[in-house]
Scaffold this motif. Structure first.
Motif, PDB file in Angstrom:
ATOM      1  N   CYS A  17       0.842  -1.208   0.000  1.00 37.43           N
ATOM      2  CA  CYS A  17       0.000   0.000   0.000  1.00 37.43           C
ATOM      3  C   CYS A  17       0.871   1.250   0.000  1.00 37.43           C
ATOM      4  O   CYS A  17       0.622   2.211  -0.737  1.00 37.43           O
ATOM      5  N   TRP A  18       1.895   1.246   0.830  1.00 36.72           N
ATOM      6  CA  TRP A  18       2.847   2.350   0.928  1.00 36.72           C
ATOM      7  C   TRP A  18       3.525   2.574  -0.426  1.00 36.72           C
ATOM      8  O   TRP A  18       3.618   3.698  -0.910  1.00 36.72           O
ATOM      9  N   ALA A  19       3.987   1.486  -1.030  1.00 32.76           N
ATOM     10  CA  ALA A  19       4.685   1.586  -2.311  1.00 32.76           C
ATOM     11  C   ALA A  19       3.760   2.075  -3.418  1.00 32.76           C
ATOM     12  O   ALA A  19       4.179   2.848  -4.293  1.00 32.76           O
ATOM     13  N   ASP A  20       2.510   1.656  -3.396  1.00 28.97           N
ATOM     14  CA  ASP A  20       1.560   2.115  -4.409  1.00 28.97           C
ATOM     15  C   ASP A  20       1.430   3.635  -4.378  1.00 28.97           C
ATOM     16  O   ASP A  20       1.362   4.291  -5.417  1.00 28.97           O
ATOM     17  N   ARG A  21       1.373   4.188  -3.181  1.00 29.53           N
ATOM     18  CA  ARG A  21       1.269   5.638  -3.054  1.00 29.53           C
ATOM     19  C   ARG A  21       2.557   6.337  -3.502  1.00 29.53           C
ATOM     20  O   ARG A  21       2.537   7.234  -4.352  1.00 29.53           O
ATOM     21  N   ASP A  22       3.673   5.935  -2.919  1.00 26.49           N
ATOM     22  CA  ASP A  22       4.923   6.671  -3.134  1.00 26.49           C
ATOM     23  C   ASP A  22       5.568   6.406  -4.488  1.00 26.49           C
ATOM     24  O   ASP A  22       6.223   7.290  -5.044  1.00 26.49           O
ATOM     25  N   TRP A  64       4.633   5.832  13.250  1.00 27.78           N
ATOM     26  CA  TRP A  64       4.704   7.235  12.843  1.00 27.78           C
ATOM     27  C   TRP A  64       6.102   7.638  12.370  1.00 27.78           C
ATOM     28  O   TRP A  64       6.242   8.569  11.576  1.00 27.78           O
ATOM     29  N   LEU A  65       7.116   6.976  12.877  1.00 32.05           N
ATOM     30  CA  LEU A  65       8.492   7.447  12.684  1.00 32.05           C
ATOM     31  C   LEU A  65       8.937   7.534  11.225  1.00 32.05           C
ATOM     32  O   LEU A  65       9.621   8.485  10.845  1.00 32.05           O
ATOM     33  N   PRO A  66       8.588   6.580  10.341  1.00 33.72           N
ATOM     34  CA  PRO A  66       9.040   6.684   8.948  1.00 33.72           C
ATOM     35  C   PRO A  66       8.162   7.571   8.078  1.00 33.72           C
ATOM     36  O   PRO A  66       8.389   7.684   6.877  1.00 33.72           O
ATOM     37  N   MET A  67       7.139   8.194   8.672  1.00 38.77           N
ATOM     38  CA  MET A  67       6.329   9.135   7.901  1.00 38.77           C
ATOM     39  C   MET A  67       7.104  10.436   7.717  1.00 38.77           C
ATOM     40  O   MET A  67       8.040  10.721   8.463  1.00 38.77           O
ATOM     41  N   GLY A  68       6.713  11.237   6.725  1.00 42.91           N
ATOM     42  CA  GLY A  68       7.440  12.485   6.509  1.00 42.91           C
ATOM     43  C   GLY A  68       6.914  13.276   5.338  1.00 42.91           C
ATOM     44  O   GLY A  68       5.725  13.246   5.025  1.00 42.91           O
ATOM     45  N   VAL A  69       7.828  13.985   4.687  1.00 47.64           N
ATOM     46  CA  VAL A  69       7.477  14.899   3.586  1.00 47.64           C
ATOM     47  C   VAL A  69       8.388  14.634   2.402  1.00 47.64           C
ATOM     48  O   VAL A  69       9.595  14.409   2.567  1.00 47.64           O
ATOM     49  N   GLY A  87       2.529   9.173   4.453  1.00 49.43           N
ATOM     50  CA  GLY A  87       2.399   8.312   5.623  1.00 49.43           C
ATOM     51  C   GLY A  87       1.074   8.412   6.349  1.00 49.43           C
ATOM     52  O   GLY A  87       0.632   7.449   6.961  1.00 49.43           O
ATOM     53  N   LEU A  88       0.434   9.570   6.297  1.00 46.20           N
ATOM     54  CA  LEU A  88      -0.845   9.704   6.991  1.00 46.20           C
ATOM     55  C   LEU A  88      -1.884   8.739   6.431  1.00 46.20           C
ATOM     56  O   LEU A  88      -2.812   8.332   7.137  1.00 46.20           O
ATOM     57  N   SER A  89      -1.707   8.348   5.162  1.00 44.11           N
ATOM     58  CA  SER A  89      -2.637   7.394   4.551  1.00 44.11           C
ATOM     59  C   SER A  89      -2.148   5.958   4.644  1.00 44.11           C
ATOM     60  O   SER A  89      -2.767   5.053   4.078  1.00 44.11           O
ATOM     61  N   ASN A  90      -1.035   5.705   5.347  1.00 44.47           N
ATOM     62  CA  ASN A  90      -0.632   4.328   5.619  1.00 44.47           C
ATOM     63  C   ASN A  90      -1.742   3.643   6.429  1.00 44.47           C
ATOM     64  O   ASN A  90      -2.361   4.284   7.293  1.00 44.47           O
ATOM     65  N   PRO A  91      -1.984   2.348   6.217  1.00 46.64           N
ATOM     66  CA  PRO A  91      -3.053   1.664   6.960  1.00 46.64           C
ATOM     67  C   PRO A  91      -2.637   1.271   8.378  1.00 46.64           C
ATOM     68  O   PRO A  91      -2.860   0.139   8.824  1.00 46.64           O
ATOM     69  N   PHE A  92      -2.044   2.220   9.107  1.00 50.06           N
ATOM     70  CA  PHE A  92      -1.567   1.924  10.454  1.00 50.06           C
ATOM     71  C   PHE A  92      -2.709   1.859  11.465  1.00 50.06           C
ATOM     72  O   PHE A  92      -2.493   1.481  12.628  1.00 50.06           O
ATOM     73  N   THR A  93      -3.918   2.191  11.030  1.00 56.05           N
ATOM     74  CA  THR A  93      -5.070   2.194  11.937  1.00 56.05           C
ATOM     75  C   THR A  93      -5.783   0.842  11.965  1.00 56.05           C
ATOM     76  O   THR A  93      -6.766   0.688  12.689  1.00 56.05           O
TER      77      THR A  93
END
Length: 231
Positions: A17-22, A64-69, A87-93
C-alpha cells in the motif's frame, strides 16, 4: 474487504500500500518527485506534541516514525515547488485480519500538499509539525478547515498567519490504495483577515479573490511576500 491475517502477509500488504502511493500515485500526480523522505523521526515534533496538554496521555507509535514529507521540483505542467506528506494514509489504523470497507479511508484518509514559487524550508517544517499534531492529538483536518499558526507562517517577514484547506481544481483530489481512499488536501497560506473572510463568506469566495485570471491555478500557490487581497 479483509486485511491479511498472518503477520508476514499483513506486513507485505502494508508495504505494498505504501509503495503504491509513493512509487505509483505520487509520480503520476507530482512528476519527478524526490525519492528522499524528510522523516518525522529525529525532528522532535512528535515529542513536542506528546508533551503538550492536547496529547491526552498518547504514547509514541513506532508506525509514525518513517512518515514524513517529499518534495517535487517545478515541471512544465506545474511550474512551482510542491511539498507533500507521506504516511498519513498508511493503513496503520488497522490490524491483521480486520474487515475494512474498500471505499473507506486509508489510514487517516488524506495527505497534505503545499505549493510555493521557490524552494523553501518552511513548508517542510510546517507539514511535519501538522502531521505530528494529527497523529498525537487525534485532531484531523478536512476540506474547508482553517488552521491559524503562532506568529507567521514562515517564521519570518510575511503577513500570512495560517492555512485554509482547499481542493486544487488543477489536479486530481483523490486516489485509491488497496487499503482505501486518499484525499489530497491543499494548504494555502492566508492572512488573519483572509481567514476570517472565509469563515464569514465561504471558502469559494476567498479563493476567487486569491485567483489571478492571467495565471490559472495561482490561488493554490502560497506566496509569503504577497499583500493581503482586498476583502
Amino acid at each position: 474487504m479483509k486485511v491479511p491475517e498472518t503477520e508476514e502477509d499483513f506486513i507485505q500488504w502494508y508495504e505494498d500500500c505504501w509503495a503504491d502511493r509513493d512509487e505509483v500515485e505520487y509520480p503520476k500526480l507530482f512528476g519527478a518527485i524526490s525519492e528522499d523522505v524528510i522523516l518525522l523521526e529525529g525532528t522532535g515534533v512528535l515529542e513536542g506534541w506528546l508533551e503538550s496538554e492536547l496529547s491526552q496521555g498518547q504514547t509514541l507509535d513506532p508506525n509514525w516514525l518513517p512518515m514524513g514529507v517529499r518534495v517535487a521540483p517545478p515541471s512544465p505542467e506545474y511550474p512551482y515547488w510542491t511539498y507533500v506528506t507521506t504516511g498519513l494514509s498508511n493503513p496503520f489504523t488497522v490490524s491483521p485480519g480486520e474487515e475494512i470497507a474498500e471505499s473507506g479511508p486509508s489510514g487517516l484518509g488524506y495527505e497534505m500538499v503545499i505549493h510555493t514559487p521557490e524552494e523553501e524550508k518552511w513548508p517542510v517544517l510546517r507539514l511535519l509539525d501538522m502531521m505530528a499534531y494529527n497523529l498525537v492529538c487525534a485532531r484531523l483536518f478536512a476540506m474547508g478547515h482553517r488552521y491559524p499558526v503562532d506568529g507567521t507562517l514562515t517564521g519570518g517577514e510575511t503577513k500570512l498567519a495560517g492555512f485554509v484547506f482547499v481542493k486544487d481544481a488543477t489536479r486530481p483530489s483523490h486516489f485509491s490504495l488497496p487499503s482505501g481512499e486518499v484525499e489530497l488536501l491543499t494548504l494555502v497560506g492566508v492572512t488573519k483577515n483572509e481567514m476570517a473572510f472565509s469563515r464569514s463568506n465561504g471558502m469559494d469566495k476567498l479563493m476567487q479573490k486569491l485567483a489571478d485570471p492571467t495565471k490559472p491555478g495561482a490561488e493554490y500557490i502560497t506566496r509569503p511576500e504577497r499583500d493581503e487581497v482586498k476583502l
